[in-house]
Design a protein around this motif. Structure first.
Motif, short mmCIF file in Angstrom:
data_model
loop_
_atom_site.label_atom_id
_atom_site.label_comp_id
_atom_site.label_asym_id
_atom_site.label_seq_id
_atom_site.Cartn_x
_atom_site.Cartn_y
_atom_site.Cartn_z
N ILE A 299 4.19 3.45 -0.29
CA ILE A 299 3.78 2.17 0.28
C ILE A 299 2.70 1.55 -0.60
O ILE A 299 1.69 2.19 -0.89
N GLY A 300 2.92 0.31 -1.03
CA GLY A 300 1.92 -0.43 -1.78
C GLY A 300 1.14 -1.34 -0.85
O GLY A 300 1.68 -1.82 0.16
N THR A 301 -0.12 -1.59 -1.17
CA THR A 301 -0.96 -2.43 -0.31
C THR A 301 -1.54 -3.58 -1.13
O THR A 301 -1.97 -3.40 -2.27
N SER A 302 -1.56 -4.77 -0.53
CA SER A 302 -2.11 -5.95 -1.19
C SER A 302 -2.22 -7.08 -0.18
O SER A 302 -1.51 -7.10 0.83
N GLU A 303 -3.11 -8.02 -0.47
CA GLU A 303 -3.23 -9.20 0.39
C GLU A 303 -2.00 -10.10 0.26
O GLU A 303 -1.78 -10.98 1.10
N ARG A 304 -1.19 -9.88 -0.78
CA ARG A 304 0.02 -10.67 -0.99
C ARG A 304 1.27 -9.97 -0.44
O ARG A 304 2.39 -10.41 -0.67
N GLY A 305 1.06 -8.87 0.28
CA GLY A 305 2.18 -8.13 0.84
C GLY A 305 2.64 -8.69 2.18
O GLY A 305 2.09 -9.66 2.71
N LYS A 306 3.64 -8.03 2.75
CA LYS A 306 4.17 -8.42 4.05
C LYS A 306 3.20 -7.98 5.14
O LYS A 306 2.66 -6.87 5.08
N PRO A 307 2.95 -8.79 6.15
CA PRO A 307 2.04 -8.38 7.23
C PRO A 307 2.49 -7.07 7.86
O PRO A 307 3.68 -6.84 8.08
N ARG A 320 6.48 13.61 2.99
CA ARG A 320 5.54 13.32 1.91
C ARG A 320 5.42 11.81 1.76
O ARG A 320 6.38 11.13 1.38
N ILE A 321 4.24 11.30 2.06
CA ILE A 321 4.02 9.86 2.08
C ILE A 321 2.86 9.53 1.14
O ILE A 321 1.81 10.17 1.19
N LEU A 322 3.05 8.53 0.29
CA LEU A 322 2.03 8.08 -0.66
C LEU A 322 1.69 6.63 -0.38
O LEU A 322 2.58 5.77 -0.31
N ILE A 323 0.40 6.35 -0.22
CA ILE A 323 -0.09 4.98 -0.03
C ILE A 323 -0.90 4.61 -1.26
O ILE A 323 -1.85 5.31 -1.63
N VAL A 324 -0.52 3.51 -1.92
CA VAL A 324 -1.10 3.12 -3.21
C VAL A 324 -2.02 1.92 -3.02
O VAL A 324 -1.65 0.93 -2.38
N PHE A 325 -3.21 2.02 -3.61
CA PHE A 325 -4.20 0.94 -3.56
C PHE A 325 -4.48 0.45 -4.98
O PHE A 325 -4.40 1.21 -5.95
N GLY A 326 -4.82 -0.82 -5.08
CA GLY A 326 -5.16 -1.40 -6.38
C GLY A 326 -6.66 -1.50 -6.56
O GLY A 326 -7.45 -1.13 -5.69
N GLY A 327 -7.06 -2.01 -7.73
CA GLY A 327 -8.48 -2.19 -8.03
C GLY A 327 -8.96 -3.56 -7.62
O GLY A 327 -8.44 -4.19 -6.69
N VAL A 335 0.46 -2.91 -12.88
CA VAL A 335 1.88 -3.13 -13.20
C VAL A 335 2.03 -3.77 -14.58
O VAL A 335 2.89 -3.38 -15.38
N GLU A 336 1.20 -4.74 -14.88
CA GLU A 336 1.29 -5.43 -16.17
C GLU A 336 0.91 -4.52 -17.34
O GLU A 336 1.49 -4.62 -18.42
N ALA A 337 -0.06 -3.63 -17.13
CA ALA A 337 -0.53 -2.78 -18.23
C ALA A 337 0.38 -1.60 -18.51
O ALA A 337 0.32 -1.02 -19.60
N GLU A 347 5.78 -6.49 -5.86
CA GLU A 347 6.81 -6.64 -4.82
C GLU A 347 8.13 -6.03 -5.26
O GLU A 347 8.88 -5.48 -4.44
N GLU A 348 8.43 -6.12 -6.55
CA GLU A 348 9.67 -5.54 -7.07
C GLU A 348 9.57 -4.03 -7.21
O GLU A 348 10.58 -3.32 -7.11
N LEU A 349 8.36 -3.53 -7.43
CA LEU A 349 8.17 -2.10 -7.65
C LEU A 349 8.19 -1.30 -6.35
O LEU A 349 8.81 -0.23 -6.28
N PHE A 350 7.53 -1.82 -5.32
CA PHE A 350 7.39 -1.09 -4.07
C PHE A 350 8.42 -1.56 -3.04
O PHE A 350 8.58 -2.76 -2.82
N GLU A 351 9.08 -0.59 -2.45
CA GLU A 351 10.02 -0.92 -1.37
C GLU A 351 9.28 -1.44 -0.15
O GLU A 351 9.77 -2.31 0.57
N HIS A 352 8.08 -0.89 0.07
CA HIS A 352 7.24 -1.33 1.18
C HIS A 352 5.92 -1.83 0.60
O HIS A 352 5.14 -1.05 0.03
N TYR A 353 5.68 -3.12 0.73
CA TYR A 353 4.50 -3.76 0.15
C TYR A 353 3.80 -4.51 1.28
O TYR A 353 4.27 -5.55 1.75
#
Length: 386
Positions: A299-307, A320-327, A335-337, A347-353
Motif C-alpha cells: 500500500i502506497g500513501t500520499s495526499e494525491r491518493g484515493k481517500p 504479509r503487508i507493506l505500507i510505504v511512505f514517502g519523504g 519513483v523518478e530517481a 499511482e501506476e506503481l501501487f495497486e493501492h494508493y
C-alpha cells in the motif's frame, strides 16, 4: 498471609546473610559481595515463584490470551511492515532533533506492533558495498548528514536498531559512537522483550553470545540479562557478540546456568502471542524495498491518493503487508530517481494508493506524523478482515 511470611523469612535470611558477609569483610572483595547479593535475591525470587506455580502460570496464560487477541485473528498472524526514506533526517536542524525524530518513528512502530521497518534510499544512490559495510559493522559515522550523500539512511537505521535493543544489551552491541551521542533524549519503547533482570514471567529473552569456552556437543553461552547465563542446547557455532533470541527451558533450575534453545520473533508470536519488536532492513532504492521480500499486499500513501474511506479490500489469506511512505516531496521523488521502476507516477506503481487524511488543513503532513495516522486508520481494517 503466605506472601508476608515468605517476605519476612526472606528479610531475616537477608539480614543474616549481610551479617555474615560483613564479618568476612576482609575475606571477600566487593565484587564477590555484590555477586553473592545478586544470587541471594534471585534465590528468594525463585522460591516465591516455585511455591505459587499455578498462580504464575494462570497469570502468564491470561496475558498471552490478551496478546493473542490483539495480533491474531481467526488463527492467522499478520506480519506488518512499513517502508520510509532515510532522507527525512535531512530536514532536522540539529543532531538532537535527528535523534528525536528517529525515536518518534520507533515509538510508532512499537505501539502498532510493526514487525519490520524498511529504510530505503529515495535517491537510489546507495551502493551494495555501502550496505554490506553497514551490516558487517564496518560503517562509521564520519561524514555529515545532508542531502548530498546517503548517510541519513544509516543514521536512521542505527537509531532504530538501538531503540529495539533491550537496555541490558546496549552497552555490548552498541559501543560509543557519534550517531548515538544524544540517545539519552529518546523515549524508551518498553516492549515485551525489554525485560528486567528480576522478571521471570516470560521464558523468552534477548541475549548476546559471550566469549567463553564450551564443551563439545553444546552450544554457546549467552548473556540474557538475568543473574545467570544461558547455555544453548543446540550444537551451533555463533560469533561472539551475536544477538540471539533464546527460550529458557529450565527457568526454575538451581543449576549454575540456565539452558535454552534458539527461537525467532515469529515463533514467539505464534506460541505466546507476544509482540517481540521489529527488524530493520536497509534497501538500496524504492524498487529494492518493494521487491527484496515477498509481500501479499503493498500500500502506497500520499495526499494525491484515493481517500481511505473508499478503500475496500479483503485481507483474508494475506499475512504479509507493506505500507510505504514517502519523504518531504512524496513518493514521486523516489519513483523518478529509481531507474528500475518503469512507471512515471506512484499511482501506476501501487495497486493501492491511499490518502488517509483527505481534506488536510496543512499543506504537508510530515512522515513521522503520517505513520501513526495511517497505522491507526488501516490497522482495524487489517485485523478485522483476516
Amino acid at each position: 498471609m503466605s506472601e508476608e511470611i515468605i517476605n519476612d523469612n526472606g528479610k531475616e535470611r537477608l539480614k543474616k546473610r549481610n551479617g555474615n558477609m560483613f564479618k568476612r569483610k576482609k575475606e571477600l572483595s566487593w565484587r564477590k559481595k555484590k555477586a553473592a547479593m545478586k544470587q541471594f535475591r534471585e534465590d528468594i525470587l525463585l522460591e516465591q515463584l516455585i511455591r505459587k506455580p499455578e498462580v504464575s502460570n494462570a497469570l502468564v496464560a491470561d496475558t498471552n490470551d490478551v496478546g493473542m487477541n490483539k495480533i491474531r485473528n481467526n488463527g492467522k498472524f499478520v506480519m506488518l511492515s512499513i517502508a520510509l526514506p532515510g532522507s527525512i533526517l535531512n530536514n532536522a536542524q540539529s543532531p538532537e532533533l535527528r535523534t528525536y525524530l528517529a525515536g518518534q518513528i520507533a515509538r510508532s512502530a512499537a505501539v502498532f506492533c510493526i514487525d519490520e521497518i524498511v529504510v530505503y534510499d529515495e535517491t537510489a544512490r546507495m551502493k551494495s558495498q555501502q550496505r554490506e559495510d553497514y551490516c558487517n559493522g564496518q560503517w562509521y559515522p564520519d561524514l555529515p548528514v545532508h542531502s548530498g550523500n546517503v548517510e541519513c539512511n544509516f543514521h536512521l537505521a542505527k537509531i532504530l536498531e538501538f531503540m529495539d535493543c533491550p537496555q541490558y544489551l546496549r552497552k555490548t552491541l552498541f559501543p560509543l559512537q557519534k550517531t548515538l551521542k544524544y540517545a539519552g533524549i529518546l523515549n524508551p519503547l518498553d516492549c515485551p522483550h525489554h525485560l528486567r533482570a528480576s522478571d521471570l514471567s516470560v521464558p523468552y529473552r534477548e541475549g548476546v553470545v559471550l566469549d567463553k569456552p564450551i564443551k563439545a556437543g553444546r552450544g554457546p553461552i549467552c548473556n540474557v540479562g538475568l543473574y545467570k547465563e544461558v547455555q544453548i542446547n543446540e550444537d551451533v557455532t555463533l560469533k561472539t557478540g551475536t544477538r540471539v533470541t533464546v527460550k529458557i527451558l529450565d527457568i526454575y533450575s538451581e543449576r549454575k546456568r540456565y539452558h535454552g534453545c534458539l527461537v525467532n520473533s515469529k515463533q514467539i508470536k505464534q506460541e505466546a502471542g507476544l509482540y517481540w519488536g521489529y527488524k530493520v532492513r536497509l534497501a538500496l532504492s524504492l524498487y529494492d524495498a518493494l521487491n527484496a521480500e515477498e509481500y501479499d499486499v503493498i500500500i502506497g500513501t500520499s495526499e494525491r491518493g484515493k481517500p481511505v474511506s473508499k478503500f475496500e479490500m479483503s485481507f483474508s489469506g494475506k499475512n504479509r503487508i507493506l505500507i510505504v511512505f514517502g519523504g518531504l516531496e512524496g513518493l514521486e521523488t523516489a519513483v523518478e530517481a529509481d531507474k528500475n521502476i518503469n512507471c512515471s507516477t506512484p499511482e501506476e506503481l501501487f495497486e493501492h494508493y491511499l490518502n488517509v487524511v483527505p481534506g488536510q488543513g496543512s499543506r504537508i503532513i510530515r512522515t513521522e506524523e503520517a505513520i501513526p495516522i495511517t497505522l491507526a486508520t488501516l490497522r482495524p481494517m487489517i485485523c478485522t478482515d483476516l
